[in-house]
Design a protein around this motif. Structure first.
Motif, PDB file in Angstrom:
ATOM      1  N   PRO A  45       0.820  -1.169   0.032  1.00  0.00           N
ATOM      2  CA  PRO A  45       0.069   0.016  -0.055  1.00  0.00           C
ATOM      3  C   PRO A  45       0.829   1.261  -0.095  1.00  0.00           C
ATOM      4  O   PRO A  45       1.832   1.345   0.743  1.00  0.00           O
ATOM      5  CB  PRO A  45      -0.892   0.012   1.202  1.00  0.00           C
ATOM      6  N   VAL A  46       0.452   2.133  -0.987  1.00  0.00           N
ATOM      7  CA  VAL A  46       1.014   3.512  -0.819  1.00  0.00           C
ATOM      8  C   VAL A  46      -0.073   4.582  -1.006  1.00  0.00           C
ATOM      9  O   VAL A  46      -0.779   4.443  -1.821  1.00  0.00           O
ATOM     10  CB  VAL A  46       2.008   3.671  -1.981  1.00  0.00           C
ATOM     11  N   THR A  47      -0.323   5.217   0.168  1.00  0.00           N
ATOM     12  CA  THR A  47      -1.172   6.202   0.123  1.00  0.00           C
ATOM     13  C   THR A  47      -0.815   7.732   0.054  1.00  0.00           C
ATOM     14  O   THR A  47       0.504   7.994  -0.010  1.00  0.00           O
ATOM     15  CB  THR A  47      -2.077   6.203   1.470  1.00  0.00           C
ATOM     16  N   LEU A 130      -7.280  -1.313   0.857  1.00  0.00           N
ATOM     17  CA  LEU A 130      -8.321  -0.651   1.277  1.00  0.00           C
ATOM     18  C   LEU A 130      -8.074  -0.035   2.629  1.00  0.00           C
ATOM     19  O   LEU A 130      -8.457   1.205   2.945  1.00  0.00           O
ATOM     20  CB  LEU A 130      -9.625  -1.445   0.996  1.00  0.00           C
ATOM     21  N   ASN A 131      -7.525  -0.857   3.464  1.00  0.00           N
ATOM     22  CA  ASN A 131      -7.250  -0.485   4.968  1.00  0.00           C
ATOM     23  C   ASN A 131      -6.497   0.680   5.120  1.00  0.00           C
ATOM     24  O   ASN A 131      -6.637   1.573   5.919  1.00  0.00           O
ATOM     25  CB  ASN A 131      -7.006  -1.635   5.789  1.00  0.00           C
ATOM     26  N   ALA A 132      -5.392   0.656   4.265  1.00  0.00           N
ATOM     27  CA  ALA A 132      -4.514   1.637   4.458  1.00  0.00           C
ATOM     28  C   ALA A 132      -5.295   2.961   4.004  1.00  0.00           C
ATOM     29  O   ALA A 132      -4.559   4.194   4.541  1.00  0.00           O
ATOM     30  CB  ALA A 132      -3.278   1.405   3.538  1.00  0.00           C
ATOM     31  N   TRP A 133      -5.882   3.244   3.062  1.00  0.00           N
ATOM     32  CA  TRP A 133      -6.541   4.277   2.276  1.00  0.00           C
ATOM     33  C   TRP A 133      -7.408   4.720   3.165  1.00  0.00           C
ATOM     34  O   TRP A 133      -7.675   6.130   3.278  1.00  0.00           O
ATOM     35  CB  TRP A 133      -6.737   3.944   0.838  1.00  0.00           C
ATOM     36  N   THR A 138      -2.999   6.226  10.546  1.00  0.00           N
ATOM     37  CA  THR A 138      -1.564   6.677  10.307  1.00  0.00           C
ATOM     38  C   THR A 138      -1.583   6.772   8.796  1.00  0.00           C
ATOM     39  O   THR A 138      -0.613   7.572   8.293  1.00  0.00           O
ATOM     40  CB  THR A 138      -0.530   5.701  10.645  1.00  0.00           C
ATOM     41  N   THR A 139      -2.208   6.499   7.752  1.00  0.00           N
ATOM     42  CA  THR A 139      -2.214   6.292   6.367  1.00  0.00           C
ATOM     43  C   THR A 139      -3.423   6.767   5.580  1.00  0.00           C
ATOM     44  O   THR A 139      -3.425   7.107   4.593  1.00  0.00           O
ATOM     45  CB  THR A 139      -1.694   5.108   5.836  1.00  0.00           C
TER      46      THR A 139
END
Length: 384
Positions: A45-47, A130-133, A138-139
């Motif tokens: 993941p990269v947000t 999906l969780n990261a975005w 924190t992200t």
């Protein structure tokens, strides 16, 4: 060719029945889909929090981008930027847009692979992104677009920047495809839905959103397309009804000429690319919103403007680009057309084999950044 036409018809029927695609569809598409999914499985993941710009006035959780066609003033290098329509400034900040396009590619690929394999490994990996975005504090990205398409010395953000989030549509659609999987945590799905519900509220109430909705060209089309996509995910029937009405009473009559062209796009310095883009958006609206009771595919204004007329106007210039009657676009002329969704969606809706033939022959995996930016629908299997 006949098989591809039947394939898309099959996909449409399958989507309506909410069952797995026929084996012939799976055997044909599986290698390509799994290759893209293999790439997606390697991605972490990269947000928006991964990169920031000193020119953004928002927080690290706020999406930020800069207007593409704005440049330093050679007569006043430290002053406000000036516009050069159609000419992209390569030094502007676009890292968040690139991250969102990548996110869209990842989720779209994993959702497509899940459709044809029912392998929940793809669902689990998609949920990480999906969780990261949308969930991880924190992200995650804030559900607003206050700082998009800023202009140095002129604006910290603009409503016109809302067009950047067209790349969240395949994310929303991918989630709808995967949400019934056993590996899909209902609490995560609910949290992601809340994020989209909050963003949809922002789109429909904030002055930036209202400005974009009332734009006169492809920006207005893309506002309706996004609002429709996010309203379907969040089950917002009032916004869905509003979008159907807006398509019929505003977009078609105010943007389409009697011959099916889009005059506001033809006036630009990139009339070919913008015409393709606007038609893709309008047909995607029909794909999202058409119902048996309110079939936007067959809808015509009192004076005969319709989505079919729009496709019939532009199709000859896709089949044979040399017939284009205007000057070439000032940039990216050689990179269009590609495998546009209006050809695939339109071929199914109107049973036009020639449109599908053209779609088959065009590039289904473009790599040019400008093309990716203006091609939000890249995974048609999850839309039928």
């Amino acid at each position: 060719m006949r098989f591809l036409f039947l394939l898309l018809i099959g996909l449409m029927v399958v989507g309506r029945a909410h069952s797995q695609p026929p084996k012939t569809v799976v055997s044909t598409l599986k290698p390509t889909i799994l290759a893209e999914a293999h790439w997606a499985m390697q991605q972490q993941p990269v947000t928006v929090t991964a990169q920031t710009s000193p020119r953004s006035t928002g927080s690290k959780h706020d999406f930020f981008s800069e207007g593409d066609y704005w440049w330093p003033d050679s007569t006043n290098p430290q002053g406000p930027y000036i516009q050069r329509d159609g000419m992209t400034n390569p030094d502007n900040f676009v890292a968040h847009r690139q991250a969102m396009i990548r996110f869209s590619r990842v989720v779209g690929a994993l959702a497509s692979a899940y459709v044809v394999t029912r392998d929940e490994t793809y669902v689990r990996h998609a949920l990480r992104h999906l969780n990261a975005w949308f969930i991880d504090t924190t992200t995650r990205m804030n559900p607003s677009l206050l700082y998009a398409q800023a202009i140095k010395g002129r604006a910290t953000g603009r409503g016109i920047g809302i067009i950047d989030t067209i790349h969240l549509m395949e994310v929303a659609q991918g989630l709808m495809v995967m949400e019934k999987a056993k590996s899909c945590d209902p609490r995560a799905v609910a949290a992601i839905r809340r994020w989209f519900a909050n963003y949809l509220t922002w789109l429909t109430t904030h002055p930036y959103g209202r400005d974009e909705m009332n734009a006169k060209n492809n920006h207005a089309t893309c506002w309706v397309m996004q609002a429709a996509s996010f309203a379907r995910l969040t089950r917002n029937d009032s916004v869905l009804a509003f979008c159907r009405n807006r398509y019929k009473t505003v977009l078609l009559p105010e943007q389409m000429a009697a011959d099916g062209s889009f005059p506001l796009e033809l006036r630009r310095t990139k009339p070919y690319g913008y015409s393709l883009f606007n038609l893709d958006a309008m047909t995607t609206i029909c794909q999202i919103l058409a119902t048996p009771a309110d079939n936007l595919w067959t809808y015509q204004t009192p004076d005969g403007r319709s989505i079919e007329k729009g496709i019939r106007y532009l199709y000859p210039f896709v089949a044979d680009k040399s017939r284009w009657p205007l000057k070439p676009d000032v940039m990216y002329w050689n990179d269009w057309p590609v495998a546009h969704p209006f050809l695939a969606f339109g071929a199914v809706a109107f049973k036009e084999k020639n449109w599908l033939t053209a779609w088959q022959k065009l590039d289904h995996k473009p790599q040019v950044e400008e093309v990716l930016r203006n091609l939000p629908i890249r995974n048609p299997i999850i839309w039928f």
